[in-house]
Design a protein around this motif. Structure first.
Motif, PDB file in Angstrom:
ATOM      1  N   THR A   1      -7.297  -6.622  -9.182  1.00  0.00           N
ATOM      2  CA  THR A   1      -6.480  -6.821  -7.990  1.00  0.00           C
ATOM      3  C   THR A   1      -7.090  -7.934  -7.148  1.00  0.00           C
ATOM      4  OG1 THR A   1      -7.703  -5.106  -6.787  1.00  0.00           O
ATOM      5  CG2 THR A   1      -5.679  -4.428  -7.920  1.00  0.00           C
ATOM      6  N   ASN A   2      -6.254  -8.606  -6.425  1.00  0.00           N
ATOM      7  CA  ASN A   2      -6.695  -9.652  -5.508  1.00  0.00           C
ATOM      8  C   ASN A   2      -5.900  -9.553  -4.216  1.00  0.00           C
ATOM      9  OD1 ASN A   2      -8.653 -11.514  -7.043  1.00  0.00           O
ATOM     10  ND2 ASN A   2      -6.967 -11.283  -8.474  1.00  0.00           N
ATOM     11  N   TYR A   3      -6.564  -9.926  -3.122  1.00  0.00           N
ATOM     12  CA  TYR A   3      -5.940  -9.815  -1.813  1.00  0.00           C
ATOM     13  C   TYR A   3      -6.195 -11.074  -0.994  1.00  0.00           C
ATOM     14  CZ  TYR A   3      -5.792  -4.856  -2.940  1.00  0.00           C
ATOM     15  OH  TYR A   3      -5.548  -3.655  -3.548  1.00  0.00           O
TER      16      TYR A   3
ATOM     17  N   THR B   1      -3.485  -2.126   0.009  1.00  0.00           N
ATOM     18  CA  THR B   1      -3.902  -1.719  -1.333  1.00  0.00           C
ATOM     19  C   THR B   1      -2.712  -1.794  -2.272  1.00  0.00           C
ATOM     20  OG1 THR B   1      -5.562  -0.194  -0.426  1.00  0.00           O
ATOM     21  CG2 THR B   1      -4.937   0.089  -2.739  1.00  0.00           C
TER      22      THR B   1
ATOM     23  N   LYS C   1      -7.344  -7.971   3.464  1.00  0.00           N
ATOM     24  CA  LYS C   1      -8.396  -7.219   2.779  1.00  0.00           C
ATOM     25  C   LYS C   1      -8.866  -6.049   3.628  1.00  0.00           C
ATOM     26  CE  LYS C   1     -10.386 -10.723  -0.250  1.00  0.00           C
ATOM     27  NZ  LYS C   1     -11.522 -11.657  -0.489  1.00  0.00           N
TER      28      LYS C   1
ATOM     29  N   ALA D   1      -1.096  -9.876  -2.099  1.00  0.00           N
ATOM     30  CA  ALA D   1      -1.830  -9.076  -3.070  1.00  0.00           C
ATOM     31  C   ALA D   1      -1.244  -9.255  -4.456  1.00  0.00           C
ATOM     32  CB  ALA D   1      -1.787  -7.593  -2.692  1.00  0.00           C
TER      33      ALA D   1
ATOM     34  N   LEU E   1       2.579  -1.103  -2.536  1.00  0.00           N
ATOM     35  CA  LEU E   1       1.678  -1.757  -1.599  1.00  0.00           C
ATOM     36  C   LEU E   1       1.501  -0.819  -0.408  1.00  0.00           C
ATOM     37  CD1 LEU E   1       0.078  -4.419  -1.100  1.00  0.00           C
ATOM     38  CD2 LEU E   1       1.997  -5.119   0.354  1.00  0.00           C
TER      39      LEU E   1
END
Length: 121
Positions: free
Chosen positions: A58-60, A69, A65, A49, A81
């Motif tokens: 934000t990217n996961y 978070t 996913k 993440a 996290l």
């Protein structure tokens, strides 16, 4: 002195949750993209993440996913996290990573020492 200190790891049962935290010092935290990686034995390190300096993006990884978070508090120089619905395959050392590329294209990276997450019944 730059420091990234992770905390919150531990042993958790499958299906459980943990909140990992990373506290930064010694650099302008609010200008850095913050990234969580994990490294499991026998596997390559995986970026799980990332969050932009303002927290707006934000990217996961696909593998996390909907379960992980990432969030940050620039006033406290922390990135968190939240990990939930944990599976045994989530067992890994989780690392906090700060990255910034300046206007000249020079990239600066800082890494924490990692925190162990073990998912087992």
């Amino acid at each position: 002195q730059v420091q990234l200190v992770e905390s919150g790891g531990g042993l958790v049962q499958p299906g459980g949750s943990l909140r990992l935290s990373c506290t930064a010092s010694g650099f302008p935290f609010s200008t850095y993209t913050m990234i969580w990686h994990r490294h499991s034995p026998g596997k390559e390190r995986e970026l799980v993440a990332s969050i932009s300096p303002t927290g707006g993006t934000t990217n996961y990884a696909d593998s996390v996913k909907g379960r992980f978070t990432i969030s940050r508090d620039n006033a406290k120089n922390t990135v968190n996290l939240q990990i939930s619905s944990l599976k045994p395959e989530d067992t890994a050392v989780f690392y906090c990573h700060a990255r910034m590329t300046d206007v000249w294209g020079i990239t600066t990276d800082y890494w924490g020492q990692g925190t162990q997450v073990t998912v087992s019944s």
